[in-house]
Scaffold this motif. Structure first.
Motif: not given
Lengths: 223, 223
Positions: A74, A40-42, A122-124, A145-146, A168, A46
């Motif tokens: 990126d 997912s994004p974030g 792609v963040g997805n 965090t998700e 993370k 990267t």
């Protein structure tokens, strides 16, 4: 109408699979191990690549192709961590990379000097699951965090991936997240997943990841 | 091949826009304000809805439609915070909800008892930007763990949204995230965005959000 849509989609996917097969052959004959990073994004793809390039970039001859919907952010970030060309693909709105884009990007890379290729998708967590890019394996990155339930909610992505990076982990003291539950959910969806627990920010847990990447190269043929 | 794909896509989108217009009319005549919550996976949409239902569910007559790729997890979580029916839509792999699904979901809801409707879209910062659901406005949720650059990397979503919620502000002491920079990027993409800074987990910053929702109801016609 629905039938027409499905027909067109099937032809597009079949064409992508053909192109992915030719990308795979090209990578194998060049003895390049290629990993397709999805998340997912974030989630920290990267930052993970920045760290990986800092440590292994020269040693393993690492090249990177980045996919973004609109920007080259990126690629610009990653370019600061390598002397090699970072090939940016801007999808112009599409929610995933496809094999044709990878084939074109490979033309720009020095394959003779490359032994390890990262494709940052792609963040997805939905679309990229359906598109083969000729990679050795997909690696799904998710973060503490998700929430623990992402493997259950996006099962196709976790099923299509051979490796999962839980990132993370430095934030574990500050978030309600049960690591065992999350890994259990991921194994429910895909019992063969191999895990890495990392903080790309602090560097925690990166040594097993680096050792894994070295082993993929040392084993010669990455297939 | 490419042309055929684009033609089919345009017809599908035009049909969706037609259905979205009829959903919008139906919601307006029932005097229901409807918000389409969009975000990447794990940004905290569901927790925000749980909190919102706890505080405003009865007062404002809040109904919820959830969209998920495979599971009904979000609907199950939310259902614990309301006595009303939570309508779950499983997209079966699609990366967004569409207006036909909302139209069908509305048939199951008691519209006479509803003044505020949340549509929790699939966790995805790309696809849902292109699909109108007949909503009053899209609200994009992003979190401080995702990095400041998400508005630049997914500009269409931030442009299509009228409101942005920056969530998980309780984690600000623990992550490298510059709030001013993030809001600046979002304003670069969409100068009209209105922001809420929240922690759905701790409750910080929720009062302005609740006040906003009350104002949308008190103003009578939500359009």
């Amino acid at each position: 109408m629905a039938v027409r849509t499905i027909e067109v989609r099937e032809r597009v996917m079949a064409k992508n699979d053909e192109l992915a097969a030719s990308v795979r052959e090209r990578l194998q004959s060049a003895e390049i191990a290629a990993f397709n990073l999805v998340s997912s994004p974030g989630s920290g793809k990267t930052t993970l690549l920045e760290r990986t390039l800092d440590t292994l970039g020269e040693e393993l001859g690492v090249a990177v192709i980045t996919g973004d919907v609109q920007t080259q952010n990126d690629a610009d970030r990653i370019a600061k961590h390598t002397t090699r060309l970072v090939q940016a693909v801007v999808t112009g709105g599409a929610c995933h990379l496809d094999a044709r884009q990878i084939s074109t990007a490979l033309d720009a890379l020095d394959l003779d000097e490359t032994r390890l290729l990262f494709i940052e998708n792609v963040g997805n967590l939905v679309c990229p699951a359906s598109w083969s890019l000729g990679e050795e394996a997909k690696i799904v990155v998710f973060s503490v965090t998700e929430g623990e339930d992402k493997p259950l909610k996006y099962p196709k992505m976790f099923r299509e991936s051979r490796y999962a990076i839980l990132n993370k982990i430095d934030l574990l003291p500050h978030v309600p997240f049960d690591v065992d539950r999350a890994l259990g959910y991921a194994r429910d969806v895909n019992p063969d997943l191999q895990f890495f627990l990392t903080s790309a920010l602090t560097g925690d847990g990166l040594d097993p990841w680096f050792a894994f990447l070295r082993s993929r190269i040392l084993s010669g043929n990455p297939a």
